[in-house]
Write a protein that holds these residues in place. Sequence first.
Motif, PDB file in Angstrom:
ATOM      1  N   ALA A  28       0.855  -1.186   0.000  1.00  0.00           N
ATOM      2  CA  ALA A  28       0.000   0.000   0.000  1.00  0.00           C
ATOM      3  C   ALA A  28       0.892   1.237   0.000  1.00  0.00           C
ATOM      4  O   ALA A  28       1.983   1.230   0.552  1.00  0.00           O
ATOM      5  CB  ALA A  28      -0.908   0.025   1.215  1.00  0.00           C
ATOM      6  N   ILE A  29       0.439   2.272  -0.644  1.00  0.00           N
ATOM      7  CA  ILE A  29       1.104   3.570  -0.610  1.00  0.00           C
ATOM      8  C   ILE A  29       0.163   4.503   0.121  1.00  0.00           C
ATOM      9  O   ILE A  29      -1.018   4.604  -0.226  1.00  0.00           O
ATOM     10  CB  ILE A  29       1.405   4.090  -2.021  1.00  0.00           C
ATOM     11  N   VAL A  30       0.669   5.165   1.145  1.00  0.00           N
ATOM     12  CA  VAL A  30      -0.165   6.058   1.939  1.00  0.00           C
ATOM     13  C   VAL A  30       0.355   7.480   1.831  1.00  0.00           C
ATOM     14  O   VAL A  30       1.546   7.712   1.608  1.00  0.00           O
ATOM     15  CB  VAL A  30      -0.217   5.629   3.421  1.00  0.00           C
ATOM     16  N   ARG A  31      -0.546   8.428   1.959  1.00  0.00           N
ATOM     17  CA  ARG A  31      -0.153   9.831   1.993  1.00  0.00           C
ATOM     18  C   ARG A  31       0.254  10.144   3.424  1.00  0.00           C
ATOM     19  O   ARG A  31      -0.527   9.966   4.351  1.00  0.00           O
ATOM     20  CB  ARG A  31      -1.316  10.718   1.580  1.00  0.00           C
ATOM     21  N   VAL A  32       1.463  10.603   3.599  1.00  0.00           N
ATOM     22  CA  VAL A  32       1.968  10.916   4.932  1.00  0.00           C
ATOM     23  C   VAL A  32       1.831  12.410   5.166  1.00  0.00           C
ATOM     24  O   VAL A  32       2.332  13.218   4.397  1.00  0.00           O
ATOM     25  CB  VAL A  32       3.440  10.468   5.077  1.00  0.00           C
ATOM     26  N   ASP A  33       1.135  12.762   6.235  1.00  0.00           N
ATOM     27  CA  ASP A  33       0.933  14.167   6.583  1.00  0.00           C
ATOM     28  C   ASP A  33       2.065  14.718   7.433  1.00  0.00           C
ATOM     29  O   ASP A  33       2.395  15.888   7.349  1.00  0.00           O
ATOM     30  CB  ASP A  33      -0.387  14.340   7.334  1.00  0.00           C
ATOM     31  N   ALA A  34       2.638  13.880   8.282  1.00  0.00           N
ATOM     32  CA  ALA A  34       3.723  14.301   9.164  1.00  0.00           C
ATOM     33  C   ALA A  34       4.555  13.087   9.529  1.00  0.00           C
ATOM     34  O   ALA A  34       4.038  11.975   9.603  1.00  0.00           O
ATOM     35  CB  ALA A  34       3.168  14.946  10.426  1.00  0.00           C
ATOM     36  N   VAL A  35       5.836  13.296   9.746  1.00  0.00           N
ATOM     37  CA  VAL A  35       6.734  12.198  10.114  1.00  0.00           C
ATOM     38  C   VAL A  35       7.792  12.729  11.064  1.00  0.00           C
ATOM     39  O   VAL A  35       8.123  13.914  11.052  1.00  0.00           O
ATOM     40  CB  VAL A  35       7.368  11.547   8.860  1.00  0.00           C
ATOM     41  N   THR A  36       8.309  11.865  11.890  1.00  0.00           N
ATOM     42  CA  THR A  36       9.380  12.236  12.805  1.00  0.00           C
ATOM     43  C   THR A  36      10.294  11.035  13.006  1.00  0.00           C
ATOM     44  O   THR A  36      10.001   9.936  12.525  1.00  0.00           O
ATOM     45  CB  THR A  36       8.806  12.730  14.151  1.00  0.00           C
ATOM     46  N   GLY A  59      13.138   7.765   9.862  1.00  0.00           N
ATOM     47  CA  GLY A  59      11.860   8.441  10.067  1.00  0.00           C
ATOM     48  C   GLY A  59      10.700   7.557   9.698  1.00  0.00           C
ATOM     49  O   GLY A  59      10.312   7.473   8.545  1.00  0.00           O
ATOM     50  N   HIS A  60      10.166   6.836  10.671  1.00  0.00           N
ATOM     51  CA  HIS A  60       9.069   5.913  10.392  1.00  0.00           C
ATOM     52  C   HIS A  60       7.846   6.164  11.264  1.00  0.00           C
ATOM     53  O   HIS A  60       6.862   5.461  11.153  1.00  0.00           O
ATOM     54  CB  HIS A  60       9.538   4.462  10.576  1.00  0.00           C
ATOM     55  N   GLU A  61       7.901   7.153  12.119  1.00  0.00           N
ATOM     56  CA  GLU A  61       6.746   7.503  12.955  1.00  0.00           C
ATOM     57  C   GLU A  61       5.911   8.486  12.145  1.00  0.00           C
ATOM     58  O   GLU A  61       6.305   9.621  11.947  1.00  0.00           O
ATOM     59  CB  GLU A  61       7.217   8.149  14.262  1.00  0.00           C
ATOM     60  N   ALA A  62       4.743   8.051  11.654  1.00  0.00           N
ATOM     61  CA  ALA A  62       4.011   8.869  10.695  1.00  0.00           C
ATOM     62  C   ALA A  62       2.525   8.964  11.015  1.00  0.00           C
ATOM     63  O   ALA A  62       1.955   8.068  11.617  1.00  0.00           O
ATOM     64  CB  ALA A  62       4.180   8.286   9.291  1.00  0.00           C
ATOM     65  N   VAL A  63       1.924  10.058  10.593  1.00  0.00           N
ATOM     66  CA  VAL A  63       0.474  10.205  10.561  1.00  0.00           C
ATOM     67  C   VAL A  63       0.100  10.131   9.091  1.00  0.00           C
ATOM     68  O   VAL A  63       0.631  10.868   8.264  1.00  0.00           O
ATOM     69  CB  VAL A  63       0.032  11.552  11.175  1.00  0.00           C
ATOM     70  N   GLU A  64      -0.806   9.209   8.765  1.00  0.00           N
ATOM     71  CA  GLU A  64      -1.073   8.891   7.370  1.00  0.00           C
ATOM     72  C   GLU A  64      -2.551   9.032   7.036  1.00  0.00           C
ATOM     73  O   GLU A  64      -3.394   9.039   7.911  1.00  0.00           O
ATOM     74  CB  GLU A  64      -0.629   7.447   7.103  1.00  0.00           C
ATOM     75  N   PHE A  73      -8.451  -3.070   0.846  1.00  0.00           N
ATOM     76  CA  PHE A  73      -8.542  -3.568   2.213  1.00  0.00           C
ATOM     77  C   PHE A  73      -9.081  -2.468   3.097  1.00  0.00           C
ATOM     78  O   PHE A  73      -8.942  -1.294   2.800  1.00  0.00           O
ATOM     79  CB  PHE A  73      -7.208  -4.113   2.724  1.00  0.00           C
ATOM     80  N   ALA A  74      -9.735  -2.870   4.186  1.00  0.00           N
ATOM     81  CA  ALA A  74     -10.383  -1.918   5.072  1.00  0.00           C
ATOM     82  C   ALA A  74      -9.351  -1.226   5.953  1.00  0.00           C
ATOM     83  O   ALA A  74      -8.440  -1.852   6.462  1.00  0.00           O
ATOM     84  CB  ALA A  74     -11.410  -2.626   5.926  1.00  0.00           C
ATOM     85  N   MET A  75      -9.526   0.076   6.116  1.00  0.00           N
ATOM     86  CA  MET A  75      -8.650   0.850   6.988  1.00  0.00           C
ATOM     87  C   MET A  75      -9.393   2.118   7.374  1.00  0.00           C
ATOM     88  O   MET A  75     -10.154   2.653   6.577  1.00  0.00           O
ATOM     89  CB  MET A  75      -7.351   1.206   6.257  1.00  0.00           C
ATOM     90  N   SER A  76      -9.157   2.588   8.567  1.00  0.00           N
ATOM     91  CA  SER A  76      -9.804   3.823   8.980  1.00  0.00           C
ATOM     92  C   SER A  76      -9.258   4.981   8.145  1.00  0.00           C
ATOM     93  O   SER A  76      -8.166   4.881   7.583  1.00  0.00           O
ATOM     94  CB  SER A  76      -9.562   4.068  10.470  1.00  0.00           C
ATOM     95  N   PRO A  77      -9.992   6.103   8.062  1.00  0.00           N
ATOM     96  CA  PRO A  77      -9.535   7.235   7.251  1.00  0.00           C
ATOM     97  C   PRO A  77      -8.196   7.804   7.692  1.00  0.00           C
ATOM     98  O   PRO A  77      -7.452   8.330   6.893  1.00  0.00           O
ATOM     99  CB  PRO A  77     -10.647   8.266   7.420  1.00  0.00           C
TER     100      PRO A  77
END
Length: 82
Positions: A28-36, A59-64, A73-77
């Motif tokens: 899956a490719i996700v849009r990352v809004d922020a990472v640290t 840097g793998h701690e992300a909000v996606e 596949f099912a995933m929350s927004p």
Amino acid sequence: MKALVYNGPGQRDWREVPEPTILEPEDAIVRVDAVTICGTDLHILKGDVPTVDSGRILGHEAVERSPRSATAFAMSPRAIGC
């Protein structure tokens, strides 16, 4: 896209890296809004983790956002990945 790349103890830089691609149906490719970075990344940067080679992207701690993937596949927004 830009990434923080480890180049050896105490050495890092922002580098242009290729966009990710989907290779397997489970990918899956996700849009990352922020990472640290996390504590492990800081240890890597100091040279405390000798098994990490130069060229590693940190840097793998992300909000996606919801993914686009080769299969549905099912995933929350919104998700927090680490």
